[in-house]
Motif scaffolding. Structure first.
Motif, PDB file in Angstrom:
ATOM      1  N   VAL A  49     -32.464   4.424  -9.046  1.00 26.10           N
ATOM      2  CA  VAL A  49     -32.229   5.066 -10.335  1.00 26.10           C
ATOM      3  C   VAL A  49     -31.523   4.111 -11.292  1.00 26.10           C
ATOM      4  O   VAL A  49     -31.873   4.019 -12.480  1.00 26.10           O
ATOM      5  N   ARG A  50     -30.551   3.383 -10.793  1.00 27.49           N
ATOM      6  CA  ARG A  50     -29.839   2.426 -11.644  1.00 27.49           C
ATOM      7  C   ARG A  50     -30.803   1.378 -12.209  1.00 27.49           C
ATOM      8  O   ARG A  50     -30.766   1.063 -13.410  1.00 27.49           O
ATOM      9  N   ALA A  51     -31.647   0.819 -11.358  1.00 27.95           N
ATOM     10  CA  ALA A  51     -32.583  -0.209 -11.815  1.00 27.95           C
ATOM     11  C   ALA A  51     -33.517   0.337 -12.893  1.00 27.95           C
ATOM     12  O   ALA A  51     -33.810  -0.346 -13.887  1.00 27.95           O
ATOM     13  N   PHE A  52     -33.985   1.568 -12.702  1.00 26.01           N
ATOM     14  CA  PHE A  52     -34.871   2.187 -13.702  1.00 26.01           C
ATOM     15  C   PHE A  52     -34.148   2.377 -15.025  1.00 26.01           C
ATOM     16  O   PHE A  52     -34.680   2.039 -16.094  1.00 26.01           O
ATOM     17  N   LEU A  53     -32.935   2.902 -14.983  1.00 26.69           N
ATOM     18  CA  LEU A  53     -32.187   3.153 -16.216  1.00 26.69           C
ATOM     19  C   LEU A  53     -31.850   1.846 -16.933  1.00 26.69           C
ATOM     20  O   LEU A  53     -31.887   1.781 -18.169  1.00 26.69           O
ATOM     21  N   GLU A  54     -31.520   0.817 -16.189  1.00 22.39           N
ATOM     22  CA  GLU A  54     -31.195  -0.466 -16.818  1.00 22.39           C
ATOM     23  C   GLU A  54     -32.415  -1.069 -17.507  1.00 22.39           C
ATOM     24  O   GLU A  54     -32.277  -1.753 -18.528  1.00 22.39           O
ATOM     25  N   ARG A  55     -33.605  -0.793 -16.988  1.00 22.86           N
ATOM     26  CA  ARG A  55     -34.823  -1.260 -17.652  1.00 22.86           C
ATOM     27  C   ARG A  55     -35.143  -0.421 -18.889  1.00 22.86           C
ATOM     28  O   ARG A  55     -35.508  -0.953 -19.939  1.00 22.86           O
ATOM     29  N   GLU A  56     -35.033   0.897 -18.750  1.00 20.02           N
ATOM     30  CA  GLU A  56     -35.458   1.805 -19.813  1.00 20.02           C
ATOM     31  C   GLU A  56     -34.438   1.943 -20.942  1.00 20.02           C
ATOM     32  O   GLU A  56     -34.824   2.161 -22.094  1.00 20.02           O
ATOM     33  N   THR A  57     -33.155   1.856 -20.608  1.00 17.03           N
ATOM     34  CA  THR A  57     -32.090   2.028 -21.608  1.00 17.03           C
ATOM     35  C   THR A  57     -31.055   0.919 -21.433  1.00 17.03           C
ATOM     36  O   THR A  57     -29.921   1.181 -21.026  1.00 17.03           O
ATOM     37  N   PRO A  58     -31.422  -0.307 -21.736  1.00 20.49           N
ATOM     38  CA  PRO A  58     -30.525  -1.440 -21.466  1.00 20.49           C
ATOM     39  C   PRO A  58     -29.220  -1.404 -22.244  1.00 20.49           C
ATOM     40  O   PRO A  58     -28.251  -2.079 -21.862  1.00 20.49           O
ATOM     41  N   ASP A  59     -29.157  -0.645 -23.330  1.00 18.68           N
ATOM     42  CA  ASP A  59     -27.937  -0.564 -24.133  1.00 18.68           C
ATOM     43  C   ASP A  59     -26.972   0.511 -23.646  1.00 18.68           C
ATOM     44  O   ASP A  59     -25.895   0.685 -24.229  1.00 18.68           O
ATOM     45  N   ILE A  60     -27.348   1.235 -22.606  1.00 21.95           N
ATOM     46  CA  ILE A  60     -26.492   2.294 -22.054  1.00 21.95           C
ATOM     47  C   ILE A  60     -26.040   1.874 -20.659  1.00 21.95           C
ATOM     48  O   ILE A  60     -26.862   1.512 -19.813  1.00 21.95           O
ATOM     49  N   GLY A  61     -24.737   1.916 -20.426  1.00 21.45           N
ATOM     50  CA  GLY A  61     -24.203   1.553 -19.120  1.00 21.45           C
ATOM     51  C   GLY A  61     -24.544   2.587 -18.062  1.00 21.45           C
ATOM     52  O   GLY A  61     -24.975   3.709 -18.361  1.00 21.45           O
ATOM     53  N   VAL A  62     -24.328   2.215 -16.810  1.00 19.77           N
ATOM     54  CA  VAL A  62     -24.584   3.115 -15.684  1.00 19.77           C
ATOM     55  C   VAL A  62     -23.377   3.081 -14.752  1.00 19.77           C
ATOM     56  O   VAL A  62     -22.926   2.004 -14.344  1.00 19.77           O
ATOM     57  N   LEU A  63     -22.851   4.258 -14.417  1.00 17.50           N
ATOM     58  CA  LEU A  63     -21.786   4.412 -13.436  1.00 17.50           C
ATOM     59  C   LEU A  63     -22.317   5.238 -12.278  1.00 17.50           C
ATOM     60  O   LEU A  63     -22.744   6.378 -12.477  1.00 17.50           O
ATOM     61  N   GLY A  64     -22.333   4.662 -11.084  1.00 13.86           N
ATOM     62  CA  GLY A  64     -22.772   5.391  -9.899  1.00 13.86           C
ATOM     63  C   GLY A  64     -21.620   5.626  -8.948  1.00 13.86           C
ATOM     64  O   GLY A  64     -20.669   4.835  -8.896  1.00 13.86           O
ATOM     65  N   GLU A  65     -21.704   6.702  -8.180  1.00 17.01           N
ATOM     66  CA  GLU A  65     -20.621   7.008  -7.244  1.00 17.01           C
ATOM     67  C   GLU A  65     -20.436   5.910  -6.204  1.00 17.01           C
ATOM     68  O   GLU A  65     -19.308   5.561  -5.854  1.00 17.01           O
ATOM     69  N   GLU A  66     -21.533   5.361  -5.707  1.00 19.04           N
ATOM     70  CA  GLU A  66     -21.419   4.454  -4.560  1.00 19.04           C
ATOM     71  C   GLU A  66     -21.123   3.016  -4.950  1.00 19.04           C
ATOM     72  O   GLU A  66     -20.420   2.312  -4.208  1.00 19.04           O
ATOM     73  N   GLU A  67     -21.639   2.552  -6.099  1.00 16.44           N
ATOM     74  CA  GLU A  67     -21.505   1.133  -6.420  1.00 16.44           C
ATOM     75  C   GLU A  67     -20.879   0.873  -7.791  1.00 16.44           C
ATOM     76  O   GLU A  67     -20.918  -0.247  -8.291  1.00 16.44           O
ATOM     77  N   GLY A  68     -20.273   1.917  -8.387  1.00 14.03           N
ATOM     78  CA  GLY A  68     -19.502   1.717  -9.605  1.00 14.03           C
ATOM     79  C   GLY A  68     -20.345   1.406 -10.818  1.00 14.03           C
ATOM     80  O   GLY A  68     -21.498   1.811 -10.933  1.00 14.03           O
TER      81      GLY A  68
END
Length: 262
Positions: A49-68
């Motif tokens: 999910v993180r990889a997909f979001l970073e491709r689709e919305t590169p200007d929006i950060g991602v915070l995940g429970e497991e890897e920060g």
């Protein structure tokens, strides 16, 4: 900010996570502390999910429970498996939860329950849905009629201190509410409150990956979503309280009593 477009991105991201949960068992477990763990699937879903979001919305950060990840600004917040203990035991109450925070507020969320076949989604101003059908929260006005969900008891080295308020709230609630429920997943408790199954959810915690998607969904379903002191809920709130307006005051009073040292 085009929330309708971003909600579609969120649904597509969760779709990619669901492909993994539909095809794999929990796998090996990684300890995160006293009786707390993550499964292989938690990590696999988060990375996909993180990889997909970073491709689709590169200007929006991602915070995940497991890897920060991103801890401020506009950001996605992801719990790849909310309710991991349920998941590894084969209990079907667990969810993939993806929320969006913008300007210090939960503004969109998608919560998918693969084992139940239900998906909840919402974005600010666009309403809340379950499997694409509009939903509204409870209109309960009498606490004696209320089914109230409460958050899990804490585990770990500080559990006794953290649980003092939880025990105190339970002691005050059970004689007054119709029934209490503890289901082991914040995301599910919030969506079931948004859908009117529960009349309120009270959690003495507010980890963004657990709560932000559900907060957005509950708001759009017409519920009050507050901190435990009755103020407007934010990502920095101490706890999470989603409630039908008609029983907010008596429940807030019980929470206040539970939070006051004897």
């Amino acid at each position: 900010m085009d929330l309708a477009k971003l909600l579609k991105v969120a649904e597509a991201a969760v779709d990619r996570g669901r492909v993994i949960t539909d095809s794999r068992g929990p796998g090996a477990l990684t300890s995160k502390g006293d009786r707390d763990m993550a499964s292989e699937v938690d990590f696999a879903v988060e990375r996909e999910v993180r990889a997909f979001l970073e491709r689709e919305t590169p200007d929006i950060g991602v915070l995940g429970e497991e890897e920060g990840g991103a801890t401020d600004g506009t950001r996605w917040v992801l719990d790849p498996i909310d309710g991991t203990v349920n998941f590894i035991h084969g209990v079907p109450l667990w969810a993939i939860s993806l929320g969006l925070i913008h300007e210090g507020r939960a503004v969109a969320g998608v919560i998918d329950h693969p084992a139940l076949g239900t998906r909840y989604a919402a974005a600010e101003g666009l309403g809340a849905t379950c499997n694409d059908k509009p939903i509204r929260g409870s209109e309960c006005s009498d606490l004696t009629d209320a089914l109230v969900a409460v958050g899990d008891y804490a585990v770990g080295p500080d559990a006794e201190a953290q649980n003092a308020e939880r025990f105190a709230l339970t002691q005050r609630l059970y004689p007054r509410a119709q029934r209490l429920r503890m289901i082991g997943t914040a995301a599910t408790a919030l969506t079931w409150t948004a859908n009117g199954y529960f009349d309120a959810t009270i959690m003495f915690s507010n980890k963004p990956w657990d709560t932000m998607a559900g907060v957005s969904i509950c708001r759009e379903a017409g519920l009050l979503v507050l901190d435990l002191d009755g103020s407007e809920h934010t990502p920095d709130s101490r706890g999470t309280f989603a409630v039908a307006a008609g029983i907010a005051d008596p429940l807030l009073e019980l929470v206040r009593q539970a939070s006051t040292p004897a």
